[in-house]
Design a protein around this motif. Structure first.
Motif, PDB file in Angstrom:
ATOM      1  N   GLU A   4       0.837  -1.202   0.000  1.00 49.87           N
ATOM      2  CA  GLU A   4       0.000   0.000   0.000  1.00 49.87           C
ATOM      3  C   GLU A   4       0.874   1.255   0.000  1.00 49.87           C
ATOM      4  OE1 GLU A   4      -3.640   2.205   2.362  1.00 49.87           O
ATOM      5  OE2 GLU A   4      -2.585   0.582   3.381  1.00 49.87           O
ATOM      6  N   GLN A   5       1.925   1.262   0.785  1.00 49.70           N
ATOM      7  CA  GLN A   5       2.821   2.424   0.807  1.00 49.70           C
ATOM      8  C   GLN A   5       3.463   2.635  -0.565  1.00 49.70           C
ATOM      9  OE1 GLN A   5       5.163   1.028   4.136  1.00 49.70           O
ATOM     10  NE2 GLN A   5       4.345   2.645   5.462  1.00 49.70           N
ATOM     11  N   LYS A   6       3.882   1.557  -1.188  1.00 54.94           N
ATOM     12  CA  LYS A   6       4.497   1.668  -2.520  1.00 54.94           C
ATOM     13  C   LYS A   6       3.491   2.232  -3.535  1.00 54.94           C
ATOM     14  CE  LYS A   6       7.667  -2.151  -1.680  1.00 54.94           C
ATOM     15  NZ  LYS A   6       8.038  -3.525  -2.063  1.00 54.94           N
ATOM     16  N   ARG A   7       2.254   1.754  -3.468  1.00 52.95           N
ATOM     17  CA  ARG A   7       1.218   2.271  -4.386  1.00 52.95           C
ATOM     18  C   ARG A   7       0.952   3.748  -4.122  1.00 52.95           C
ATOM     19  NH1 ARG A   7      -1.268  -2.498  -2.894  1.00 52.95           N
ATOM     20  NH2 ARG A   7      -2.924  -1.385  -1.798  1.00 52.95           N
ATOM     21  N   ALA A   8       0.928   4.134  -2.855  1.00 54.95           N
ATOM     22  CA  ALA A   8       0.699   5.540  -2.509  1.00 54.95           C
ATOM     23  C   ALA A   8       1.813   6.420  -3.071  1.00 54.95           C
ATOM     24  CB  ALA A   8       0.590   5.701  -0.991  1.00 54.95           C
ATOM     25  N   VAL A   9       3.052   5.950  -2.980  1.00 51.82           N
ATOM     26  CA  VAL A   9       4.190   6.705  -3.530  1.00 51.82           C
ATOM     27  C   VAL A   9       4.042   6.809  -5.041  1.00 51.82           C
ATOM     28  CG1 VAL A   9       6.683   6.626  -3.983  1.00 51.82           C
ATOM     29  CG2 VAL A   9       5.816   6.185  -1.669  1.00 51.82           C
ATOM     30  N   GLN A  10       3.781   5.698  -5.702  1.00 54.43           N
ATOM     31  CA  GLN A  10       3.668   5.712  -7.159  1.00 54.43           C
ATOM     32  C   GLN A  10       2.517   6.589  -7.631  1.00 54.43           C
ATOM     33  OE1 GLN A  10       3.871   1.328  -7.657  1.00 54.43           O
ATOM     34  NE2 GLN A  10       5.584   1.776  -9.029  1.00 54.43           N
ATOM     35  N   ALA A  11       1.457   6.669  -6.840  1.00 52.36           N
ATOM     36  CA  ALA A  11       0.320   7.530  -7.184  1.00 52.36           C
ATOM     37  C   ALA A  11       0.606   8.991  -6.851  1.00 52.36           C
ATOM     38  CB  ALA A  11      -0.934   7.060  -6.438  1.00 52.36           C
ATOM     39  N   ARG A  12       1.678   9.229  -6.107  1.00 47.03           N
ATOM     40  CA  ARG A  12       2.039  10.579  -5.617  1.00 47.03           C
ATOM     41  C   ARG A  12       0.877  11.180  -4.833  1.00 47.03           C
ATOM     42  NH1 ARG A  12       6.000   8.543  -7.864  1.00 47.03           N
ATOM     43  NH2 ARG A  12       7.746   9.768  -8.678  1.00 47.03           N
TER      44      ARG A  12
ATOM     45  N   LEU B 299      -0.047  12.209  -1.554  1.00 42.43           N
ATOM     46  CA  LEU B 299       0.612  12.514  -0.286  1.00 42.43           C
ATOM     47  C   LEU B 299      -0.286  12.265   0.919  1.00 42.43           C
ATOM     48  CD1 LEU B 299       2.513  15.707  -1.415  1.00 42.43           C
ATOM     49  CD2 LEU B 299       3.377  13.376  -1.249  1.00 42.43           C
ATOM     50  N   ASN B 300      -1.580  12.483   0.769  1.00 42.66           N
ATOM     51  CA  ASN B 300      -2.496  12.183   1.873  1.00 42.66           C
ATOM     52  C   ASN B 300      -2.510  10.679   2.160  1.00 42.66           C
ATOM     53  OD1 ASN B 300      -3.396  14.853   2.436  1.00 42.66           O
ATOM     54  ND2 ASN B 300      -4.690  14.764   0.633  1.00 42.66           N
ATOM     55  N   TRP B 301      -2.502   9.883   1.116  1.00 46.09           N
ATOM     56  CA  TRP B 301      -2.457   8.429   1.263  1.00 46.09           C
ATOM     57  C   TRP B 301      -1.132   8.039   1.918  1.00 46.09           C
ATOM     58  CZ3 TRP B 301      -2.789   4.716  -3.583  1.00 46.09           C
ATOM     59  CH2 TRP B 301      -2.949   3.387  -3.155  1.00 46.09           C
ATOM     60  N   CYS B 302      -0.048   8.624   1.453  1.00 45.85           N
ATOM     61  CA  CYS B 302       1.259   8.350   2.066  1.00 45.85           C
ATOM     62  C   CYS B 302       1.229   8.665   3.564  1.00 45.85           C
ATOM     63  CB  CYS B 302       2.353   9.165   1.387  1.00 45.85           C
ATOM     64  SG  CYS B 302       2.818   8.617  -0.270  1.00 45.85           S
ATOM     65  N   MET B 303       0.614   9.779   3.925  1.00 42.58           N
ATOM     66  CA  MET B 303       0.550  10.154   5.339  1.00 42.58           C
ATOM     67  C   MET B 303      -0.313   9.179   6.132  1.00 42.58           C
ATOM     68  SD  MET B 303       0.561  14.302   5.083  1.00 42.58           S
ATOM     69  CE  MET B 303       0.314  14.528   6.826  1.00 42.58           C
ATOM     70  N   ARG B 304      -1.396   8.705   5.547  1.00 41.16           N
ATOM     71  CA  ARG B 304      -2.233   7.724   6.243  1.00 41.16           C
ATOM     72  C   ARG B 304      -1.479   6.429   6.510  1.00 41.16           C
ATOM     73  NH1 ARG B 304      -6.018   9.720   2.578  1.00 41.16           N
ATOM     74  NH2 ARG B 304      -5.877   7.869   1.271  1.00 41.16           N
ATOM     75  N   THR B 305      -0.489   6.133   5.673  1.00 42.65           N
ATOM     76  CA  THR B 305       0.290   4.905   5.856  1.00 42.65           C
ATOM     77  C   THR B 305       1.574   5.157   6.637  1.00 42.65           C
ATOM     78  OG1 THR B 305       1.443   5.085   3.729  1.00 42.65           O
ATOM     79  CG2 THR B 305      -0.662   3.885   3.743  1.00 42.65           C
ATOM     80  N   GLY B 306       1.681   6.307   7.290  1.00 43.69           N
ATOM     81  CA  GLY B 306       2.810   6.576   8.178  1.00 43.69           C
ATOM     82  C   GLY B 306       3.821   7.576   7.669  1.00 43.69           C
ATOM     83  N   GLY B 307       3.606   8.126   6.502  1.00 46.93           N
ATOM     84  CA  GLY B 307       4.548   9.107   5.968  1.00 46.93           C
ATOM     85  C   GLY B 307       4.478  10.427   6.727  1.00 46.93           C
ATOM     86  N   ASN B 308       5.612  11.034   6.904  1.00 43.53           N
ATOM     87  CA  ASN B 308       5.712  12.348   7.533  1.00 43.53           C
ATOM     88  C   ASN B 308       5.954  13.364   6.427  1.00 43.53           C
ATOM     89  OD1 ASN B 308       7.461  14.650   8.567  1.00 43.53           O
ATOM     90  ND2 ASN B 308       6.784  13.729  10.493  1.00 43.53           N
TER      91      ASN B 308
END
Length: 141
Positions: free
Chosen positions: A59-67, A69-78
């Motif tokens: 899921e984190q990889k997909r969020a990064v590839q989709a760019r 950022l809200n999804w990235c943050m939901r998966t723990g991204g700062n």
């Protein structure tokens, strides 16, 4: 013993706390790797292969590839780590923030210049319109 987290009642807000930090550790380490030019080049050349070198969730990889950022943050991204991803794509922090709010860069800039978002409806999920009980100072004053 779970800690009380009253900040979870703030709508549309992801607080980067210890739980988020643990969840996003490898995502954020990936972002920090983008500070090196050779890593940015490798990532841009084959994003999937570079992401697969990191023990992130799919899921984190997909969020990064989709760019997304809200999804990235939901998966723990700062956001401060995710800024490295935006910079890799040639985006300013203002452009990134605009994308996170569904606004263009210009709309986001104008909103911020004009004082930011209205607080109505943005204080607490359980807000009752007045939210007086939430605005009372703590400590008896």
């Amino acid at each position: 013993m779970a800690l009380d987290k009253p900040y979870l009642d703030v709508p549309g807000t992801i607080i980067f706390d210890a739980d988020q930090s643990r969840k996003g550790y490898w995502l954020n380490q990936f972002c920090m790797s983008l500070m090196k030019a050779e890593n940015r080049a490798r990532f841009k050349a084959d994003e999937k292969a570079y992401l697969d070198e990191w023990p992130m969730s799919e899921e984190q990889k997909r969020a990064v590839q989709a760019r997304d950022l809200n999804w990235c943050m939901r998966t723990g991204g700062n956001i401060y780590f995710l800024a490295k991803l935006g910079a890799t794509d040639g985006l300013s922090f203002q452009q990134m923030a605009g994308s996170m709010t569904g606004m263009t860069e210009e709309e986001y800039r104008n909103m911020m210049i004009n004082g930011g978002r209205a607080i109505d409806g943005n204080r607490y999920v359980g807000e009752d319109g007045d939210a007086q009980e939430h605005r009372q100072p703590q400590g008896g004053k």
